[in-house]
Structure formats: C-alpha cells, structure tokens
Design an enzyme around this catalytic site. Structure first.
Site, PDB file in Angstrom:
ATOM      1  N   GLU A 116      89.513   9.684  -7.316  1.00 15.58           N
ATOM      2  CA  GLU A 116      90.231   9.416  -8.450  1.00 15.58           C
ATOM      3  C   GLU A 116      90.774   7.924  -8.706  1.00 15.58           C
ATOM      4  OE1 GLU A 116      91.916  10.483 -12.409  1.00 15.58           O
ATOM      5  OE2 GLU A 116      90.378  11.208 -11.433  1.00 15.58           O
ATOM      6  N   THR A 119      85.282   9.891 -27.233  1.00 15.46           N
ATOM      7  CA  THR A 119      85.657   9.659 -25.935  1.00 15.46           C
ATOM      8  C   THR A 119      85.741  11.131 -24.924  1.00 15.46           C
ATOM      9  OG1 THR A 119      87.266   8.392 -24.231  1.00 15.46           O
ATOM     10  CG2 THR A 119      88.150   9.975 -26.187  1.00 15.46           C
TER      11      THR A 119
END
Length: 590
Positions: A455, A581
C-alpha cells in the site's frame, strides 16, 4: 350443461386474461421494468446503439416520484442560485483519437485471451454469488466470514457499484435482480446507516454507478436515471453553503431539519474537487443545470488559485474549504487525498467534448501535469537499471520544495492520467511519462515478495532522470514499507488498462495477467477475495495474513479493468466513454 358452460367461460376468461397480460408486457414502459433484451450483449461493439441525448434535454427531464416518497428538492434552500452556470449548446468538437487500432490476432492468441477473460469473470461471479446469498443489499460482503457490513450509507454500495460491471460482463439476469433490489432505496435522511455521509465516496460509487449503468443501457432504462437524480439531489443539497463549497462530511439529518452546516476549514483537495464528471454527466442527461453549476463554481476556484500555491500548478492536499483557500498547504502529491482532483481535469475536458468550459479544464490539466512531472516524479534506483518513474510527495516552504521518495499504490493511477492527457492534448511527452509510470508500477509488482505492490513504501531516488547505478550497499529495493497491506486496489491495473488500449502493446496485457494471477492466488477465499495484511512475506505458520474485507471496488474496478483488457477492445472504447475514478464509464456526447 351448466358445467360445460362454466368450463367454456373459464377458458374464455383465461384466454382473455393471458391476452391482456401479453399487452401489458409488450407495452410496459422501460422505466418500470424493461426486458433484458434492451441491453446490448457483452460482445457488442462498444454499446454503440443508444438513445442518449447529444445535447441536454430542454425542457429538463422530469423525475416522477410517488407522493409519499422523500425528495431532497422539497428541502428549503438557504443560499439559492438564481442563474445557474449552463452547459454549452455548441456542437461537440472532434477530439483526437485516444484508442489505438488493434490488428487481427491469430486464433491461438484469441483463445488465450478468452481463457483469461473467463477466469476473471469466474472470480467475479464467485464474489457476486456470495454477495447475493450472504450480503444482499448490504454495502459489502465479508469474504472470510461470509457475512456483511455497511460502510457507505447502507444503500447497497456493492449493488450500485457493480451495475455496469454486470452489463459489461453480459450478466443481464443478475443485473435485473440488482436493479429491482435498489428500487425501494429512497436516500432519505433517515435511510443512511451512518449519521454522517462521505460525499466523495457517495458521489463516485452511487451517483457514478447509476449514471454509468444508465449510459450502458443506451439511456433506455429510466429507472436508473431516476435513481441518479434522487441521489444527485441529495449530493446537491450539500452545496447549500454561503460560498457554494460543499460539506464533504455531511449530516443529512441536520440538513433535512433545517440546521445549517458549513464546509470544513481543514479539508482535503480530492474530496472538494472530484465531482466534475458525475455532476456534469447528470446535467447532460437531465438538462438540469444546477449540478453543472455546483461543480463549475469549484472549478473556478481551482482556476483562480492554481498559480498562487507553493507549487504553482498543483494544489496542496490540505485546504480551507470554508474560506475557500486552496493555497496555504505545504504537502503535494498525486497519491491519496489528492489523486482524483487531478485525474478529473483531462477527463472532464473529454466529457465536455472540447467545447464550452472544456478549455478551462485543459488549461488546469496542463498546468498540473507539467508541475507534477517536474516536482513529484522521480526515477528509483533499481538493480536492473529499469527506466521507470514513481510518484512521490513534495513538501514546500515559501523558499524551497523538497521531494520525499514515499509512494503508494493509489498514485499508480497517474500512468493512465498522463496517457489519456497525452492523446487528448497531442503531447508526446505526457505519453512517455505515462509509459514510465505504468512500467514502474508493473516493476514494483514483479519485484515485491508476493508479486503484489504494498500500500505505501519508500524507494531510493536516482540523482537524476538519466541512468544511475544500483548501490550495492542497499539490501532491498524498498527503503521502508510503511503500509504492508494490499486491499484489492485497482490503480496499477487501471494504468495498465489505459496503456494497453492506447498503445496496443501485448506486454501490457501479459503484465495484467501476471498481476491478476498473483492477486488471485493470495487473496482467494471460499466466498470472494480478501484484503491482505502483509504482502512482504508469510507469517511463522507459512501463511499470508488476510483481513475480512472486500471493498466494492474490487469487483467494480479491479476485475472490470482486467475483464476489459482481455475482451473486445471496442467494448467501452476510450473514444466513446470516459471512466470516473470508480471505473464507471460515462458516454461522451457525440
């Protein structure tokens, strides 16, 4: 005799009833319950048959709701707009071609692609069937326990987020069940499972989901447009402030009760500046200019202050939405809390078909992309000297700007952003940057222990963008891994999708398959796919630790992009649709 007459009467009644029922079915409006035959097959050439308006309807589309239903339009407006900013009535401009022309393939190549796409579809279906059986109408399925949780209002986030995925995959029966399940969701102030709503997530997942499904239905299933208007009206109510800046953490109970709320003095740029696609498309489809007005005022603020920040061209992550002041923050990034503010600039230019206010979005995009390339991107030091780029974080004072070589999975979307802008604005430099960013994300996937990018992480930067030697004293490519999770994010695969569609290079399809294979191997569960706690290795028991979490974007974004990479490239083509998005494609008027 009486019995005979009764049988005849019964038969006649049955025949008459069947005939009347047939008439009802034949003439039933699509807004009530359309047949799945109105939806194009998954092999359709880009869902090209449609009745979507070329220009906004005039008079506006009239939403019809039952008298007993709650309507956000009935809530008194404290700060009304007397003259909304309108969409242009100009004819759409001829934009440059985005997607390459793909050459014919061999039967063997087609077979491999079909097998890969079927594998991705089966992964989707495993999760979707579990959701239907165990989490129906909840926001998320929990993939380890086989239960559910509500995280985004409790309105069925996974249902709405995947309406378009179901259509793209040709799952029309599943789609119809999903729509039917959503018809009684009213988005009233007391229907939310949380007291405060995240308007950013609500806009991109719910409004984006309904609009995209409506566009993919060929603008024929007005049930979806009605739902988009209902939630669009709720979102619009959050703009009812003295400056018309939205309240991004908004309490619908207070709003419905007439209690005033204000924009945050400590807000983040992505949540303020990431609704231009959704609200623009809603105005295009309905003719109601309130939505376009709302986002245009934010765009005007972005425009007025873009050159006044500590990194001219970029806006800081932290802003004052109450003032509004978008200039005082000191941290700049393409990563989390800023990403979609930049992503939406070239995309809204495309959705506006290059006319009206489109040049404003082009100017903002070019300023941001140029400043980002100069300030945020760096070449990482890697053993094989790969010519790649990674997006970092800039910290600015009034005197100088310094780059922190910390990056994150979220910032991998930038490859797709530069690729789209490069084609739209005929800028070869952007295309070169897009390739290096995307190749960088692929490289990090391949060179991570499990074949999956963490991440958040830090890398060593080369002294400059020219070739630099690997420092043999470094033990690993990562200086640090600040967040070891993988939460089923799509951003790296999203950029691979764009580069594949723009260049036609099979290496990107192969990279996508490698990424999918690694993710599926490590995250697969009985009920779906689970987020990973640590992609840097296994625990003492030789296992990869997982979390009981599967956000709706796993199926709505990650698997959708993968499915599209291995299918007919004309399906949802980049010259006909622009993705928000949350990977919801909106039809471009033309």
């Amino acid at each position: 005799m009486a019995i005979t007459l009764n049988k005849r009467w019964t038969s006649l009644l049955a025949i008459t009833t069947a005939f009347l029922l047939l008439l009802v079915l034949v003439h039933r409006p699509s807004s009530l319950a359309p047949s799945s035959s109105i939806y194009p097959p998954a092999t359709s050439s880009g869902f090209t048959t449609h009745t979507c308006p070329l220009s906004p309807p005039n008079p506006p589309y009239n939403l019809t709701v039952p008298e007993t239903a709650f309507s956000w339009r009935d809530i008194p407006v404290k700060y009304p707009v007397s003259d909304p900013i309108p969409l242009s009535t100009e004819q759409p401009a001829a934009l440059p071609k985005i997607q390459t022309t793909f050459p014919p393939r061999t039967p063997e190549a087609d077979q491999i692609r079909s097998q890969r796409q079927n594998a991705i579809k089966e992964t989707f279906l495993r999760g979707w069937r579990s959701y239907e059986q165990r989490a129906w109408k909840a926001d998320e399925l929990t993939p380890l326990s086989g239960s559910w949780r509500n995280t985004f209002g409790g309105w069925g986030a996974t249902l709405v987020d995947n309406l378009d995925t179901l259509l793209i995959m040709g799952l029309h029966e599943e789609f119809e069940r999903a729509v039917e399940a959503l018809l009684d969701v009213d988005f009233s102030p007391h229907s939310s499972s949380q007291p405060t709503i995240n308007l950013f997530e609500t806009t991109i997942r719910y409004l984006g989901g309904f609009l995209s499904a409506y566009d993919l239905s060929g603008c024929k299933d007005t049930r979806l447009l009605d739902k988009a208007i209902q939630i669009g009206d709720m979102i619009y109510a959050s703009f009812d402030t003295p400056t018309r800046m939205p309240i991004t953490r908004w309490n619908p109970h207070k709003a419905a009760g007439g209690e005033e709320q204000f924009p945050a003095s400590q807000a983040i740029i992505a949540e303020i500046a990431s609704a231009s696609l959704e609200l623009t498309r809603l105005s295009q489809l309905t003719g109601d200019m309130r939505y376009f007005d709302a986002i245009s005022r934010i765009t005007d603020t972005l425009d007025a202050q873009q050159s006044q920040t500590r990194v001219p061209g970029l806006w800081p992550v932290g802003i004052d939405a109450l003032a509004p002041d978008l200039t005082k923050g000191s941290t700049f990034t393409f990563g989390g809390m800023a990403d979609s503010a930049y992503e939406y600039l070239p995309k809204t230019y495309q959705l506006l078909s290059g006319v009206g206010r489109a040049p404003q979005y082009k100017r903002l995009a070019e300023g941001a992309l140029a400043a980002g390339a100069e300030t945020l991107l760096f070449r990482p030091m890697v053993p094989d000297h790969a010519d790649i780029l990674v997006s970092g974080v800039a910290h600015a004072t009034t005197a100088s700007v310094g780059l922190e070589t910390r990056s994150e999975h979220l910032s991998c979307f930038a490859g797709g952003m530069y690729a789209l802008a490069g084609k739209l604005f005929s800028n070869e430099s952007y295309l070169s940057t897009a390739r290096k960013i995307t190749d960088g994300c692929i490289w990090i996937y391949k060179n991570s222990p499990l074949g999956i990018m963490p991440e958040m992480f830090s890398l060593t930067a080369c002294p400059n963008l020219n070739e630099c030697m690997w420092d043999e004293r470094l033990e690993h490519i990562f200086l640090a891994v600040r967040d070891k999770r993988y939460i089923l994010r799509p951003e790296a695969i999203e950029s691979v999708f764009y580069m594949y569609r723009v260049t036609g290079e099979e290496k990107y399809a192969d990279a996508a398959w490698e990424m999918y294979s690694a993710i599926e191997a490590q995250t697969r569960t009985e009920f779906g796919n689970a987020a990973l706690r640590d992609v840097m290795g296994v625990n003492e028991n030789g296992e990869v630790e997982r979390d009981d979490s599967m956000e709706s974007f796993w199926m709505a974004e990650t698997l959708k992009y993968l499915f599209l990479i291995f299918g007919d490239e004309s399906v949802v083509g980049l010259d006909e649709f622009v993705f928000n998005t949350e990977a919801h494609p909106f039809r471009i008027p033309k």
